[in-house]
Design a protein around this motif. Structure first.
Motif, PDB file in Angstrom:
ATOM      1  N   MET A  17     -21.166  16.668 -32.893  1.00  0.00           N
ATOM      2  CA  MET A  17     -21.811  16.208 -31.663  1.00  0.00           C
ATOM      3  C   MET A  17     -21.406  17.081 -30.487  1.00  0.00           C
ATOM      4  N   GLY A  18     -20.120  17.462 -30.445  1.00  0.00           N
ATOM      5  CA  GLY A  18     -19.655  18.350 -29.390  1.00  0.00           C
ATOM      6  C   GLY A  18     -20.351  19.698 -29.445  1.00  0.00           C
ATOM      7  N   ILE A  19     -20.520  20.220 -30.662  1.00  0.00           N
ATOM      8  CA  ILE A  19     -21.206  21.514 -30.831  1.00  0.00           C
ATOM      9  C   ILE A  19     -22.656  21.403 -30.388  1.00  0.00           C
ATOM     10  N   GLY A  20     -23.308  20.289 -30.757  1.00  0.00           N
ATOM     11  CA  GLY A  20     -24.699  20.096 -30.357  1.00  0.00           C
ATOM     12  C   GLY A  20     -24.847  19.996 -28.854  1.00  0.00           C
ATOM     13  N   LEU A  21     -23.972  19.225 -28.217  1.00  0.00           N
ATOM     14  CA  LEU A  21     -24.047  19.056 -26.759  1.00  0.00           C
ATOM     15  C   LEU A  21     -23.705  20.352 -26.026  1.00  0.00           C
ATOM     16  N   TYR A  22     -22.898  21.206 -26.643  1.00  0.00           N
ATOM     17  CA  TYR A  22     -22.529  22.486 -26.033  1.00  0.00           C
ATOM     18  C   TYR A  22     -23.779  23.312 -25.712  1.00  0.00           C
ATOM     19  N   ILE A  23     -24.786  23.218 -26.569  1.00  0.00           N
ATOM     20  CA  ILE A  23     -26.013  24.004 -26.385  1.00  0.00           C
ATOM     21  C   ILE A  23     -26.674  23.659 -25.061  1.00  0.00           C
ATOM     22  N   THR A  24     -26.742  22.374 -24.728  1.00  0.00           N
ATOM     23  CA  THR A  24     -27.361  21.987 -23.451  1.00  0.00           C
ATOM     24  C   THR A  24     -26.372  22.063 -22.298  1.00  0.00           C
ATOM     25  N   PHE A  25     -25.127  21.681 -22.538  1.00  0.00           N
ATOM     26  CA  PHE A  25     -24.136  21.608 -21.462  1.00  0.00           C
ATOM     27  C   PHE A  25     -23.728  22.981 -20.946  1.00  0.00           C
ATOM     28  N   ARG A  26     -23.556  23.944 -21.834  1.00  0.00           N
ATOM     29  CA  ARG A  26     -23.104  25.264 -21.413  1.00  0.00           C
ATOM     30  C   ARG A  26     -24.205  26.320 -21.409  1.00  0.00           C
ATOM     31  N   ILE A  27     -25.192  26.183 -22.270  1.00  0.00           N
ATOM     32  CA  ILE A  27     -26.243  27.203 -22.334  1.00  0.00           C
ATOM     33  C   ILE A  27     -27.403  26.854 -21.394  1.00  0.00           C
ATOM     34  N   LEU A  28     -27.817  25.578 -21.388  1.00  0.00           N
ATOM     35  CA  LEU A  28     -28.872  25.161 -20.455  1.00  0.00           C
ATOM     36  C   LEU A  28     -28.303  24.607 -19.155  1.00  0.00           C
ATOM     37  N   ASN A  29     -26.987  24.414 -19.108  1.00  0.00           N
ATOM     38  CA  ASN A  29     -26.286  24.012 -17.884  1.00  0.00           C
ATOM     39  C   ASN A  29     -26.621  22.606 -17.383  1.00  0.00           C
ATOM     40  N   PHE A  30     -26.768  21.651 -18.285  1.00  0.00           N
ATOM     41  CA  PHE A  30     -26.840  20.246 -17.895  1.00  0.00           C
ATOM     42  C   PHE A  30     -26.389  19.387 -19.076  1.00  0.00           C
ATOM     43  N   ALA A  31     -25.772  18.247 -18.752  1.00  0.00           N
ATOM     44  CA  ALA A  31     -25.303  17.323 -19.786  1.00  0.00           C
ATOM     45  C   ALA A  31     -26.474  16.428 -20.198  1.00  0.00           C
ATOM     46  N   ASP A  32     -26.928  16.588 -21.410  1.00  0.00           N
ATOM     47  CA  ASP A  32     -28.134  15.914 -21.889  1.00  0.00           C
ATOM     48  C   ASP A  32     -27.800  14.495 -22.367  1.00  0.00           C
ATOM     49  N   LEU A  33     -28.291  13.497 -21.649  1.00  0.00           N
ATOM     50  CA  LEU A  33     -28.055  12.103 -22.043  1.00  0.00           C
ATOM     51  C   LEU A  33     -28.844  11.714 -23.287  1.00  0.00           C
ATOM     52  N   THR A  34     -29.788  12.556 -23.685  1.00  0.00           N
ATOM     53  CA  THR A  34     -30.525  12.297 -24.916  1.00  0.00           C
ATOM     54  C   THR A  34     -29.588  12.246 -26.114  1.00  0.00           C
ATOM     55  N   SER A  35     -28.415  12.882 -25.988  1.00  0.00           N
ATOM     56  CA  SER A  35     -27.475  12.943 -27.098  1.00  0.00           C
ATOM     57  C   SER A  35     -27.087  11.559 -27.601  1.00  0.00           C
ATOM     58  N   GLU A  36     -26.978  10.590 -26.700  1.00  0.00           N
ATOM     59  CA  GLU A  36     -26.646   9.233 -27.123  1.00  0.00           C
ATOM     60  C   GLU A  36     -27.782   8.637 -27.951  1.00  0.00           C
ATOM     61  N   ALA A  37     -29.019   8.944 -27.562  1.00  0.00           N
ATOM     62  CA  ALA A  37     -30.173   8.449 -28.317  1.00  0.00           C
ATOM     63  C   ALA A  37     -30.266   9.124 -29.678  1.00  0.00           C
ATOM     64  N   SER A  38     -30.103  10.456 -29.710  1.00  0.00           N
ATOM     65  CA  SER A  38     -30.234  11.178 -30.978  1.00  0.00           C
ATOM     66  C   SER A  38     -29.109  10.835 -31.951  1.00  0.00           C
ATOM     67  N   PHE A  39     -27.920  10.529 -31.423  1.00  0.00           N
ATOM     68  CA  PHE A  39     -26.813  10.093 -32.279  1.00  0.00           C
ATOM     69  C   PHE A  39     -27.195   8.799 -33.004  1.00  0.00           C
ATOM     70  N   SER A  40     -27.745   7.856 -32.251  1.00  0.00           N
ATOM     71  CA  SER A  40     -28.170   6.582 -32.837  1.00  0.00           C
ATOM     72  C   SER A  40     -29.363   6.772 -33.776  1.00  0.00           C
ATOM     73  N   VAL A  41     -30.281   7.653 -33.389  1.00  0.00           N
ATOM     74  CA  VAL A  41     -31.453   7.923 -34.236  1.00  0.00           C
ATOM     75  C   VAL A  41     -31.021   8.501 -35.582  1.00  0.00           C
ATOM     76  N   GLY A  42     -30.077   9.463 -35.538  1.00  0.00           N
ATOM     77  CA  GLY A  42     -29.574  10.052 -36.780  1.00  0.00           C
ATOM     78  C   GLY A  42     -28.946   9.014 -37.681  1.00  0.00           C
ATOM     79  N   ALA A  43     -28.161   8.112 -37.078  1.00  0.00           N
ATOM     80  CA  ALA A  43     -27.526   7.044 -37.857  1.00  0.00           C
ATOM     81  C   ALA A  43     -28.576   6.105 -38.447  1.00  0.00           C
ATOM     82  N   ALA A  44     -29.537   5.691 -37.619  1.00  0.00           N
ATOM     83  CA  ALA A  44     -30.556   4.744 -38.065  1.00  0.00           C
ATOM     84  C   ALA A  44     -31.422   5.323 -39.176  1.00  0.00           C
ATOM     85  N   VAL A  45     -31.867   6.553 -38.997  1.00  0.00           N
ATOM     86  CA  VAL A  45     -32.735   7.190 -39.999  1.00  0.00           C
ATOM     87  C   VAL A  45     -31.982   7.422 -41.309  1.00  0.00           C
ATOM     88  N   ALA A  46     -30.742   7.883 -41.213  1.00  0.00           N
ATOM     89  CA  ALA A  46     -29.957   8.139 -42.423  1.00  0.00           C
ATOM     90  C   ALA A  46     -29.729   6.861 -43.223  1.00  0.00           C
TER      91      ALA A  46
END
Length: 291
Positions: A17-46
């Motif tokens: 999750m940290g590696i995934g958020l790094y892409i938006t936080f450091r490369i796109l320069n904003f902390a993406d709150l979508t990460s909380e949704a996608s974390f839950s989506v990944g759990a639910a779908v799996a």
């Protein structure tokens, strides 16, 4: 020692999750709150696909794709509808709460008597923590190597340029909108994998399990950056893994001091605030010494 070994194994899973958020936080320069949704989506779908009889490896792949689609929603809101990144993330986070309920058809879905990814290694090692550690180590290594290679390609460099300077990137013929969407898709796909792995470790998926996870991911990034300076991108991603592991060990140490598990989110917020404040505090101390 068992509790520390378990914390290390869990730190590996959360490091994705940290590696995934790094892409938006450091490369796109904003902390993406979508990460909380996608974390839950990944759990639910799996969990849902596992209960339907899908192979655990394919279940992990479907979670990754679901996370990418979640990131795409935020990307389209940001780029084509010109909604600010913070609001776009909040909109997606809110919408996918209901979508997760639709996927699981309830607020909590169990994996009781369902074969998970870790169960595939039962014949190789009996200890469940060792299986989690092995799966986490392999997947984090694969993701780090793939991202390290990707960001050396023309497409990866275009993505980095879009995050650094949109005007310059556009003048070079780079589709900034497309790069942002692709970055959000890759970021949230990896985060969804983390959610899927955590859900399989816990034995269930819950509609609220993504709440507060962005703090965990940010803590992993900040701790890794504070410990190591002047690293290549691949090494930075590796530092995030170490930061995630240290963060989990820190929580165990706090638990040993007598704090309750319900205090973890407060402690997580304090840890992140302290590490974010350290650079400013250092500058102030140095400035006083020079006077």
């Amino acid at each position: 020692m068992g509790i520390y070994y378990s914390a290390i194994a869990q730190g590996l899973l959360y490091s994705l999750m940290g590696i995934g958020l790094y892409i938006t936080f450091r490369i796109l320069n904003f902390a993406d709150l979508t990460s909380e949704a996608s974390f839950s989506v990944g759990a639910a779908v799996a969990v849902k696909t596992l209960t339907l009889g899908l192979h655990p490896v394919l279940s992990l792949f479907t979670a990754f794709v679901a996370g990418m689609l979640t990131g795409l929603v935020t990307g389209l809101l940001m780029t084509y509808f010109e909604i600010p990144s913070l609001l776009a993330g909040i909109i997606t986070l809110t919408a996918f709460y209901s979508i997760n309920l639709r996927i699981m058809e309830r607020a909590n879905l169990s994996l009781r008597q369902v074969k998970t990814l870790y169960d595939l290694l039962t014949g190789l090692m009996a200890d469940s923590t060792s299986r989690i550690f092995l799966v986490g180590s392999i997947l984090t290594l694969i993701v780090i190597l793939l991202l390290g290679y990707f960001f050396k390609t023309d497409l990866g460099q275009s993505m980095v340029a879009s995050g650094d300077n949109e005007v310059m990137a556009h003048s070079l013929g780079i589709s900034v909108k497309l790069m942002k969407c692709l970055a959000l898709m890759a970021s949230n796909g990896i985060i969804a994998m983390s959610g899927a792995l955590i859900a399989q470790q816990n034995g269930y998926a819950d509609v609220d399990m993504g709440t507060g996870t962005v703090i965990i991911a940010l803590s992993s990034i900040i701790i890794g950056e504070m410990l190591f300076k002047q690293l290549t991108l691949t090494m930075r991603l590796g530092a995030i893994v170490l930061g995630s592991v240290l963060y989990r060990l820190l929580l165990v140490a706090v638990l040993k001091l007598g704090f309750l598990p319900s205090d973890f989110r407060l402690i997580s917020a304090l840890v992140l605030a302290i590490f974010l404040a350290l650079p400013a505090m250092r500058k102030k101390i140095q400035a006083k010494k020079l006077r």
